[in-house]
Design an enzyme around this catalytic site. Structure first.
Site, PDB file in Angstrom:
ATOM      1  N   ASP A   1       0.853  -1.194   0.000  1.00 39.83           N
ATOM      2  CA  ASP A   1       0.000   0.000   0.000  1.00 39.83           C
ATOM      3  C   ASP A   1       0.886   1.239   0.000  1.00 39.83           C
ATOM      4  O   ASP A   1       1.587   1.519   0.973  1.00 39.83           O
ATOM      5  CB  ASP A   1      -0.886  -0.011   1.259  1.00 39.83           C
ATOM      6  CG  ASP A   1      -1.852   1.167   1.281  1.00 39.83           C
ATOM      7  OD1 ASP A   1      -2.977   1.016   0.791  1.00 39.83           O
ATOM      8  OD2 ASP A   1      -1.454   2.243   1.791  1.00 39.83           O
TER       9      ASP A   1
ATOM     10  N   TYR B   1       3.339   9.844  -0.535  1.00 43.16           N
ATOM     11  CA  TYR B   1       4.422   9.246   0.263  1.00 43.16           C
ATOM     12  C   TYR B   1       5.789   9.470  -0.401  1.00 43.16           C
ATOM     13  O   TYR B   1       6.824   9.288   0.236  1.00 43.16           O
ATOM     14  CB  TYR B   1       4.215   7.739   0.483  1.00 43.16           C
ATOM     15  CG  TYR B   1       2.930   7.336   1.182  1.00 43.16           C
ATOM     16  CD1 TYR B   1       2.127   8.275   1.824  1.00 43.16           C
ATOM     17  CD2 TYR B   1       2.516   6.017   1.217  1.00 43.16           C
ATOM     18  CE1 TYR B   1       0.944   7.904   2.446  1.00 43.16           C
ATOM     19  CE2 TYR B   1       1.332   5.644   1.843  1.00 43.16           C
ATOM     20  CZ  TYR B   1       0.549   6.595   2.448  1.00 43.16           C
ATOM     21  OH  TYR B   1      -0.625   6.212   3.072  1.00 43.16           O
TER      22      TYR B   1
ATOM     23  N   LYS C   1      -2.624   5.948  -4.432  1.00 46.26           N
ATOM     24  CA  LYS C   1      -3.726   6.867  -4.113  1.00 46.26           C
ATOM     25  C   LYS C   1      -3.546   8.213  -4.815  1.00 46.26           C
ATOM     26  O   LYS C   1      -2.424   8.694  -5.002  1.00 46.26           O
ATOM     27  CB  LYS C   1      -3.780   7.099  -2.592  1.00 46.26           C
ATOM     28  CG  LYS C   1      -3.700   5.813  -1.772  1.00 46.26           C
ATOM     29  CD  LYS C   1      -3.891   6.028  -0.281  1.00 46.26           C
ATOM     30  CE  LYS C   1      -3.572   4.769   0.507  1.00 46.26           C
ATOM     31  NZ  LYS C   1      -2.158   4.615   0.885  1.00 46.26           N
TER      32      LYS C   1
ATOM     33  N   HIS D   1      -7.392   9.618  -1.830  1.00 51.07           N
ATOM     34  CA  HIS D   1      -6.704   9.544  -0.541  1.00 51.07           C
ATOM     35  C   HIS D   1      -7.516  10.153   0.615  1.00 51.07           C
ATOM     36  O   HIS D   1      -7.574   9.607   1.692  1.00 51.07           O
ATOM     37  CB  HIS D   1      -5.337  10.234  -0.664  1.00 51.07           C
ATOM     38  CG  HIS D   1      -4.325   9.754   0.324  1.00 51.07           C
ATOM     39  ND1 HIS D   1      -2.998   9.646   0.023  1.00 51.07           N
ATOM     40  CD2 HIS D   1      -4.441   9.360   1.614  1.00 51.07           C
ATOM     41  CE1 HIS D   1      -2.341   9.203   1.085  1.00 51.07           C
ATOM     42  NE2 HIS D   1      -3.192   9.027   2.063  1.00 51.07           N
TER      43      HIS D   1
HETATM   44  P1  NAD Z   1       0.900   1.387  11.924  1.00 51.19           P
HETATM   45  O1  NAD Z   1      -0.240   1.310  12.852  1.00 51.19           O
HETATM   46  O2  NAD Z   1       1.152   0.265  10.954  1.00 51.19           O
HETATM   47  O3  NAD Z   1       2.154   1.637  12.844  1.00 51.19           O
HETATM   48  C1  NAD Z   1       3.467   1.563  12.384  1.00 51.19           C
HETATM   49  C2  NAD Z   1       4.382   1.725  13.580  1.00 51.19           C
HETATM   50  O4  NAD Z   1       4.066   0.720  14.547  1.00 51.19           O
HETATM   51  C3  NAD Z   1       5.829   1.478  13.217  1.00 51.19           C
HETATM   52  O5  NAD Z   1       6.419   2.652  12.735  1.00 51.19           O
HETATM   53  C4  NAD Z   1       6.397   1.023  14.548  1.00 51.19           C
HETATM   54  O6  NAD Z   1       6.665   2.136  15.355  1.00 51.19           O
HETATM   55  C5  NAD Z   1       5.255   0.258  15.150  1.00 51.19           C
HETATM   56  N1  NAD Z   1       5.358  -1.216  14.916  1.00 51.19           N
HETATM   57  C6  NAD Z   1       5.200  -1.883  13.749  1.00 51.19           C
HETATM   58  N2  NAD Z   1       5.326  -3.209  13.966  1.00 51.19           N
HETATM   59  C7  NAD Z   1       5.553  -3.372  15.275  1.00 51.19           C
HETATM   60  C8  NAD Z   1       5.782  -4.521  16.087  1.00 51.19           C
HETATM   61  N3  NAD Z   1       5.752  -5.746  15.590  1.00 51.19           N
HETATM   62  N4  NAD Z   1       6.001  -4.312  17.425  1.00 51.19           N
HETATM   63  C9  NAD Z   1       6.018  -3.067  17.934  1.00 51.19           C
HETATM   64  N5  NAD Z   1       5.809  -1.951  17.218  1.00 51.19           N
HETATM   65  C10 NAD Z   1       5.580  -2.104  15.890  1.00 51.19           C
HETATM   66  O7  NAD Z   1       0.800   2.786  11.162  1.00 51.19           O
HETATM   67  P2  NAD Z   1       0.850   3.310   9.674  1.00 51.19           P
HETATM   68  O8  NAD Z   1       2.136   2.979   9.022  1.00 51.19           O
HETATM   69  O9  NAD Z   1       0.467   4.730   9.725  1.00 51.19           O
HETATM   70  O10 NAD Z   1      -0.310   2.494   8.947  1.00 51.19           O
HETATM   71  C11 NAD Z   1      -0.102   1.385   8.092  1.00 51.19           C
HETATM   72  C12 NAD Z   1      -0.270   1.774   6.655  1.00 51.19           C
HETATM   73  O11 NAD Z   1      -1.562   2.353   6.440  1.00 51.19           O
HETATM   74  C13 NAD Z   1       0.680   2.886   6.182  1.00 51.19           C
HETATM   75  O12 NAD Z   1       1.996   2.456   6.025  1.00 51.19           O
HETATM   76  C14 NAD Z   1      -0.004   3.324   4.918  1.00 51.19           C
HETATM   77  O13 NAD Z   1       0.202   2.401   3.882  1.00 51.19           O
HETATM   78  C15 NAD Z   1      -1.468   3.305   5.376  1.00 51.19           C
HETATM   79  N6  NAD Z   1      -1.920   4.637   5.848  1.00 51.19           N
HETATM   80  C16 NAD Z   1      -2.894   5.255   5.141  1.00 51.19           C
HETATM   81  C17 NAD Z   1      -3.373   6.492   5.536  1.00 51.19           C
HETATM   82  C18 NAD Z   1      -4.446   7.140   4.739  1.00 51.19           C
HETATM   83  O14 NAD Z   1      -4.732   8.337   4.980  1.00 51.19           O
HETATM   84  N7  NAD Z   1      -5.083   6.453   3.822  1.00 51.19           N
HETATM   85  C19 NAD Z   1      -2.845   7.133   6.668  1.00 51.19           C
HETATM   86  C20 NAD Z   1      -1.847   6.486   7.383  1.00 51.19           C
HETATM   87  C21 NAD Z   1      -1.404   5.231   6.970  1.00 51.19           C
END
Ligand code: NAD
Length: 276
Positions: free
Chosen positions: A46, A51, A76, A109
């Site tokens: 994704d 990004y 997106k 988005h």
């Molecule tokens: P997430 O909830 O996946 O959190 C990521 C963070 O969680 C990492 O940076 C790390 O600090 C922690 N983490 C990850 N694995 C872990 C583990 N096993 N143990 C402990 N901590 C851990 O947050 P995200 O990246 O914001 O969301 C996932 C994906 O969703 C994004 O990468 C993106 O592709 C999407 N996203 C979309 C939007 C949107 O507006 N559409 C906004 C934010 C994210």
């Protein structure tokens, strides 16, 4: 090789329920990070134009040699490109950066309601889907009023709505509306983006101990059992592997319910009304 379950979408296509997200993945590190994720076993990536890392994703995909039909790639449309021609141009530019002839899923988005052009953008996405270059189309950060308007004013029901969703912020109204209309829910920030002490919550920590898994694995498992599509992000290969290793245990109904009861409107990201 782990077989990731697929969720059936309302347009006849299907999507791997667990993928890898690249929000805040540094463009200079993207090739390494996405290559690691593909080696770990992820096949669903994704990304988004905003990004700034689509080119790195594309390079990692090309270098992997993985057949295109095994991959599921989402990108997106950014908020400044909601006009019809801008949407077409932005889509072409994303495909070019990704080095692909088509994406599996293309999303608006954010609704960006102040600009109020998301209906126009959606009609452009309908045409892009018609051209065959995006197999499925959907939206992100759309709340019930935005979805209602698309349903009233356009032809295609979005395949997905990608919204902030984790135990403290489950958006029950949007999720219920989506379910009622056959729109699959993609949960962004599935781990709360690491912004609140999710993993210390007893309902999660206790389940982790009971199953011999980590709290992150329990939260991902909770999403999967709730039917969400998720793509947790990590730059660290060991965490990528940990987040992918969630298919050898099952939470009980009581454990799922206890985690679901953690809802407290605890948004960690932006409100869709505020993003332009
Ligand atoms: P997430 O909830 O996946 O959190 C990521 C963070 O969680 C990492 O940076 C790390 O600090 C922690 N983490 C990850 N694995 C872990 C583990 N096993 N143990 C402990 N901590 C851990 O947050 P995200 O990246 O914001 O969301 C996932 C994906 O969703 C994004 O990468 C993106 O592709 C999407 N996203 C979309 C939007 C949107 O507006 N559409 C906004 C934010 C994210």
């Amino acid at each position: 090789m782990t077989s990731v379950p697929r969720i059936q979408l309302n347009d006849g296509h299907s999507i791997p329920q667990l993928g890898f997200g690249v929000f805040k993945v540094d463009p200079h590190e993207t090739v390494r990070i996405v290559s690691d994720a593909l080696e770990v076993g992820y096949r669903h990536i994704d990304t988004a134009r905003i990004y700034g890392n689509e080119a790195g994703v594309g390079t990692a995909l090309a270098e992997s040699g993985i057949p295109r039909e095994e991959l599921f790639i989402t990108t997106k449309l950014w908020n400044t490109d909601h006009g019809t021609q801008s949407a077409f141009d932005a889509f072409d530019a994303s495909l070019e950066r990704l080095g692909l002839d088509e994406v599996d899923l293309y999303l608006i988005h954010w609704p960006s309601p102040k600009g109020d052009r998301y209906v126009e953008a959606w009609k452009a996405l309908e045409q892009i889907r018609e051209s065959g270059r995006a197999r499925s189309i959907g939206v992100s950060n759309f709340l019930v009023p935005h979805l209602e308007r698309l349903l009233a004013e356009t032809d295609v029901v979005p395949a997905v709505d990608q919204i902030e969703l984790h135990p403290a912020h489950q958006q029950p109204a949007t999720a219920a509306f989506a379910e009622q209309h056959g729109i699959a829910i993609e949960a962004w920030g599935p781990l709360g983006q690491g912004k609140y002490p999710l993993f210390d919550v007893p309902e999660i920590a206790d389940a982790a101990e009971a199953h011999g898994k980590s709290p992150a694995q329990v939260v991902i498992r909770w999403h999967l059992q709730r039917g969400h599509i998720v793509f947790p992000k990590s730059n660290r290969r060991e965490r990528m592997a940990e987040n992918f290793d969630v298919f050898d245990f099952e939470l009980s109904d009581a454990e799922v319910q206890a985690i679901t009861a953690l809802e407290r409107e605890g948004r960690v990201g932006s409100h869709p009304a505020d993003v332009d």
